[in-house]
Design a protein around this motif. Structure first.
Motif, PDB file in Angstrom:
ATOM      1  N   CYS A 167      -5.335  -0.033   6.308  1.00 28.78           N
ATOM      2  CA  CYS A 167      -6.188   1.503   5.297  1.00 28.78           C
ATOM      3  C   CYS A 167      -7.643   1.098   4.902  1.00 28.78           C
ATOM      4  CB  CYS A 167      -5.723   2.138   4.789  1.00 28.78           C
ATOM      5  SG  CYS A 167      -5.199   2.160   2.907  1.00 28.78           S
ATOM      6  N   CYS A 184      -4.889  -3.954   1.388  1.00 29.12           N
ATOM      7  CA  CYS A 184      -4.418  -3.237   2.614  1.00 29.12           C
ATOM      8  C   CYS A 184      -5.058  -3.468   4.019  1.00 29.12           C
ATOM      9  CB  CYS A 184      -4.070  -1.595   2.418  1.00 29.12           C
ATOM     10  SG  CYS A 184      -3.292  -0.898   3.529  1.00 29.12           S
ATOM     11  N   CYS A 224       0.966  -1.326  -0.162  1.00 25.82           N
ATOM     12  CA  CYS A 224      -0.126  -0.379   0.228  1.00 25.82           C
ATOM     13  C   CYS A 224       1.114   1.126   0.261  1.00 25.82           C
ATOM     14  CB  CYS A 224      -0.973   0.093   0.958  1.00 25.82           C
ATOM     15  SG  CYS A 224      -1.745   1.409   1.518  1.00 25.82           S
ATOM     16  N   CYS A 237      -0.145   3.311   3.482  1.00 23.79           N
ATOM     17  CA  CYS A 237       0.462   2.676   4.062  1.00 23.79           C
ATOM     18  C   CYS A 237       1.853   2.582   4.758  1.00 23.79           C
ATOM     19  CB  CYS A 237      -1.108   1.679   5.323  1.00 23.79           C
ATOM     20  SG  CYS A 237      -2.710   2.721   4.841  1.00 23.79           S
TER      21      CYS A 237
HETATM   22 ZN   LIG Z   1      -3.354   1.041   3.376  1.00 25.44          ZN
END
Ligand SMILES: [Zn+2]
Length: 157
Positions: free
Chosen positions: A135, A132, A99, A102
């Motif tokens: 998130c 992900c 991601c 993140c």
């Molecule tokens: Zn993420």
């Protein structure tokens, strides 16, 4: 770019807060990059050393340290090339596995599991999805179409 062996290690970096855009790009290419806008350079360097990461910075005071890559250019493409020259890795193999927000590895998910989370057209036309876990962002092949692949090739030149 040369393809390296199957046991290739994913490079690990710590980007200072002026490098947020570079950090997102490196993550898209598969690198493990920590970056926290709230931390100053000295704090980030301590964190980088504690985890054995190469520090990416524009702070001139840090540029002579051995585990620091001082990046001069403002253009993130030039910065990216400088990072890859110092620590090369197979970007085509690792791209789009992490991601970009993140820094978390994406997890493959069943198509049915994301039915409510993606536009109907995407659901109808895409086979392969990844998520992900931090998130919740869902990625699919069209997230990185041919254009993105070309952009990677262009960056590497
Ligand atoms: Zn993420």
């Amino acid at each position: 770019m040369e393809t390296t062996g199957a046991m290739e290690e994913i490079p690990r970096f710590a980007a200072d807060r002026m490098m947020a855009r570079l950090a997102r790009w490196l993550r898209l290419l598969g690198a493990d990059v920590i970056c926290d806008q709230r931390l100053d350079g000295a704090t980030m360097l301590r964190w980088a050393r504690a985890e054995g990461r190469m520090m990416l910075t524009r702070d001139m005071r840090l540029r002579t340290a051995p585990d620091v890559l001082y990046l001069e250019p403002d253009d993130f493409r030039a910065q990216l090339r400088a990072v890859l020259a110092r620590r090369p890795f197979d970007v085509h193999r690792h791209a789009f596995t992490r991601c970009s927000r993140c820094n978390v590895a994406l997890r493959r998910v069943a198509r049915e599991a994301v039915a409510e989370r993606v536009p109907p057209y995407v659901y109808a036309t895409q086979e392969s999805f990844a998520r992900c876990d931090r998130c919740g962002r869902v990625y699919w092949e069209a997230t990185h179409p041919e254009r993105a692949r070309r952009e990677i090739d262009r960056l590497m030149r």
